[in-house]
Design a protein around this motif. Structure first.
Motif, PDB file in Angstrom:
ATOM      1  N   TYR A 142       0.819  -1.215   0.000  1.00  0.00           N
ATOM      2  CA  TYR A 142       0.000   0.000   0.000  1.00  0.00           C
ATOM      3  C   TYR A 142       0.855   1.268   0.000  1.00  0.00           C
ATOM      4  O   TYR A 142       0.460   2.307   0.526  1.00  0.00           O
ATOM      5  CB  TYR A 142      -0.988   0.000   1.174  1.00  0.00           C
ATOM      6  N   HIS A 174     -10.820  -0.144  -5.639  1.00  0.00           N
ATOM      7  CA  HIS A 174     -10.279  -0.957  -4.543  1.00  0.00           C
ATOM      8  C   HIS A 174     -10.212  -0.064  -3.298  1.00  0.00           C
ATOM      9  O   HIS A 174      -9.142   0.129  -2.703  1.00  0.00           O
ATOM     10  CB  HIS A 174      -8.887  -1.480  -4.904  1.00  0.00           C
ATOM     11  N   ASP A 176     -11.242  -0.475  -0.385  1.00  0.00           N
ATOM     12  CA  ASP A 176     -11.037  -1.100   0.921  1.00  0.00           C
ATOM     13  C   ASP A 176      -9.557  -1.130   1.308  1.00  0.00           C
ATOM     14  O   ASP A 176      -9.210  -1.393   2.458  1.00  0.00           O
ATOM     15  CB  ASP A 176     -11.594  -2.521   0.917  1.00  0.00           C
ATOM     16  N   ARG A 177      -8.674  -0.842   0.312  1.00  0.00           N
ATOM     17  CA  ARG A 177      -7.241  -0.861   0.581  1.00  0.00           C
ATOM     18  C   ARG A 177      -6.585   0.345  -0.098  1.00  0.00           C
ATOM     19  O   ARG A 177      -6.054   0.232  -1.201  1.00  0.00           O
ATOM     20  CB  ARG A 177      -6.624  -2.159   0.099  1.00  0.00           C
ATOM     21  N   SER A 202       1.779  -5.431  -4.001  1.00  0.00           N
ATOM     22  CA  SER A 202       0.569  -4.635  -3.761  1.00  0.00           C
ATOM     23  C   SER A 202      -0.478  -4.919  -4.827  1.00  0.00           C
ATOM     24  O   SER A 202      -1.671  -5.030  -4.526  1.00  0.00           O
ATOM     25  CB  SER A 202       0.927  -3.150  -3.751  1.00  0.00           C
ATOM     26  N   ILE A 206      -4.290  -6.656  -3.728  1.00  0.00           N
ATOM     27  CA  ILE A 206      -5.582  -6.001  -3.917  1.00  0.00           C
ATOM     28  C   ILE A 206      -6.491  -6.809  -4.839  1.00  0.00           C
ATOM     29  O   ILE A 206      -7.704  -6.559  -4.891  1.00  0.00           O
ATOM     30  CB  ILE A 206      -5.423  -4.560  -4.455  1.00  0.00           C
ATOM     31  N   SER A 216     -12.048  -7.198  -0.938  1.00  0.00           N
ATOM     32  CA  SER A 216     -11.118  -8.296  -0.682  1.00  0.00           C
ATOM     33  C   SER A 216     -11.535  -9.023   0.589  1.00  0.00           C
ATOM     34  O   SER A 216     -12.167  -8.443   1.474  1.00  0.00           O
ATOM     35  CB  SER A 216      -9.698  -7.750  -0.535  1.00  0.00           C
ATOM     36  N   THR A 218     -11.532 -10.467   4.237  1.00  0.00           N
ATOM     37  CA  THR A 218     -10.962  -9.942   5.481  1.00  0.00           C
ATOM     38  C   THR A 218     -10.022 -10.963   6.094  1.00  0.00           C
ATOM     39  O   THR A 218     -10.024 -12.137   5.737  1.00  0.00           O
ATOM     40  CB  THR A 218     -12.074  -9.582   6.468  1.00  0.00           C
ATOM     41  N   GLU A 221      -3.260  -9.387   7.149  1.00  0.00           N
ATOM     42  CA  GLU A 221      -2.563  -9.054   5.910  1.00  0.00           C
ATOM     43  C   GLU A 221      -1.419 -10.041   5.687  1.00  0.00           C
ATOM     44  O   GLU A 221      -0.647 -10.332   6.607  1.00  0.00           O
ATOM     45  CB  GLU A 221      -2.001  -7.631   5.990  1.00  0.00           C
TER      46      GLU A 221
END
Length: 412
Positions: A142, A174, A176-177, A202, A206, A216, A218, A221
């Motif tokens: 990210y 995307h 959410d990220r 990255s 994603i 994506s 949950t 990570e």
């Protein structure tokens, strides 16, 4: 004496003469500008990537592969597997390999997934490396590095968060990220200025398990080491010895694992110029027609003044001037006008283009090579002078034919 007489006659008709000279200057400047911009465009395209021996992608057209990989024009036909990338990188002739993953966007700009080696290996304009104007390259998930045009257009600063969109011209984000901007690149005048760069990891994370509308999955990570991509779009390849380039290219093009294509950037650009050569010739033909129209305008000015100058010609004949002097008078006048137009057009064009060079580079990414008139431009200017001399034969011959009695018979 004859030159002084010509200049005095031209001063008496200053307005029409100046307009004819400016018309020639404008037309000559147009042709010279077309040549300079054409050469600058070719040089800018050629300098977009340097010190890269091969571009590898899925099998398609060589020009198509070059356009979507380097110039961000068009879309890739397919991806290539990571196993193929590893097989190519393992070849003893290969010095380095930089993978590239395309397909996402950020607003009007494209997103490129790549490795940190991209900042070291990518070269432009004869070997210049890309540098960071602010910040640093991405070091984790990210993180994003944006090109100079991206930062300038969207007023981005270090630490700002951005969202990558799925696909090109897409409304699916995307979100959410989000990514954090860790670096802003210096201006290069290449498509990199309009690119958002992220790591391959990255790009992988994603899209892993991602579904439109659901985002994506949950959970914790994954670590960077766990995010090796399964496929990429293309790769930039450097070969240790130039003698091995064609051998590696042939091996890649016949690779049994999947259909691949390896192209040489320089040869592919030559193929591209062949495709657009018709448009280039058409533009040059239009420019030359403008020059022809300007010369016709100059001849019209000379013709239109003949009736007013018939007494002038008759007086010259009465003072002992031979018919050839009258002929030469009109011929030299046309050459002076054409020469003045060529000089003003050349100086004005090169001066304006030199002054506008930074703006053209900033807005269009084209760096104009300003080295003065070359052999082609000098040949063009000589051709304009020769054409002016040939065209002036007609009014000069008409003046030659005017008789002394015809001139003296005109009343005040």
């Amino acid at each position: 004496m004859l030159t002084r007489l010509i200049l005095s006659s031209m001063r008496a008709r200053a307005l029409t003469v100046v307009l004819a000279i400016l018309t020639i200057a404008f037309s000559v400047g147009l042709v010279l500008a077309v040549n300079v911009v054409r050469d600058g465009t070719k040089a800018s395209f050629a300098n977009t990537i340097s010190n890269t021996d091969l571009i590898v992608g899925a099998r398609s057209g060589s020009v198509q592969l070059m356009l979507y990989t380097i110039f961000q024009i068009g879309n890739p036909t397919n991806n290539i597997s990571w196993d193929s990338m590893e097989a190519i990188a393992a070849r003893p002739e290969v010095d380095w390999l930089v993978p590239i993953s395309l397909g996402d966007s950020h607003g009007e700009f494209r997103v490129m997934g790549t490795s940190v080696a991209f900042f070291e290996r990518y070269r432009y304009r004869g070997g210049q490396s890309i540098g960071l104007h602010q910040g640093a390259a991405f070091t984790g998930l990210y993180h994003a590095v944006v090109g100079s045009d991206v930062a300038a257009t969207l007023n981005y600063e270090l630490g700002q968060e951005i969202v990558v969109s799925h696909g090109l011209a897409s409304f699916i984000d995307h979100d959410d990220r989000p990514f954090k901007i860790t670096g802003i690149l210096e201006r290069t005048g290449t498509p990199i200025d309009r690119t958002v760069l992220i790591s391959l990891e990255s790009m992988e994370v994603i899209h892993r398990g991602w579904r439109p509308g659901a985002g994506s999955p949950t959970g914790p990570e994954p670590a960077m080491a766990e995010l090796q991509p399964k496929e990429v779009t293309a790769a930039l390849v450097g070969i240790g010895s130039r003698l091995d380039i064609f051998n590696v290219q042939r091996w890649i093009n016949t690779y049994p694992g999947e259909p691949l294509l390896a192209v040489l950037p320089g040869l592919t650009l030559q193929e591209l110029w062949q495709f657009i050569g018709v448009a280039e010739d058409a533009l040059r033909a239009v420019s030359l027609m403008v020059v022809g129209a300007a010369l016709l305008g100059m001849i019209a000015v000379i013709f239109s003044g003949l009736n007013e100058r018939r007494r002038e010609m008759a007086i010259l004949r009465a003072m002992g001037a031979r018919p050839g002097v009258v002929f030469g008078l009109l011929l030299l006048e046309a050459m002076i006008m054409a020469g003045a137009g060529c000089l003003i057009g050349a100086v004005g064009t090169y001066g304006l283009l030199y002054a506008a060079r930074p703006l053209i580079d900033a807005h269009f990414g084209i760096w104009l090579p300003m080295q003065g008139p070359g052999p082609e431009e000098l040949k063009l200017l000589g051709g304009v002078m020769a054409a002016a001399g040939l065209a002036s034969i007609f009014p000069a011959a008409r003046a030659y034919q005017l008789s002394l009695a015809d001139g003296l018979s005109i009343k005040n």
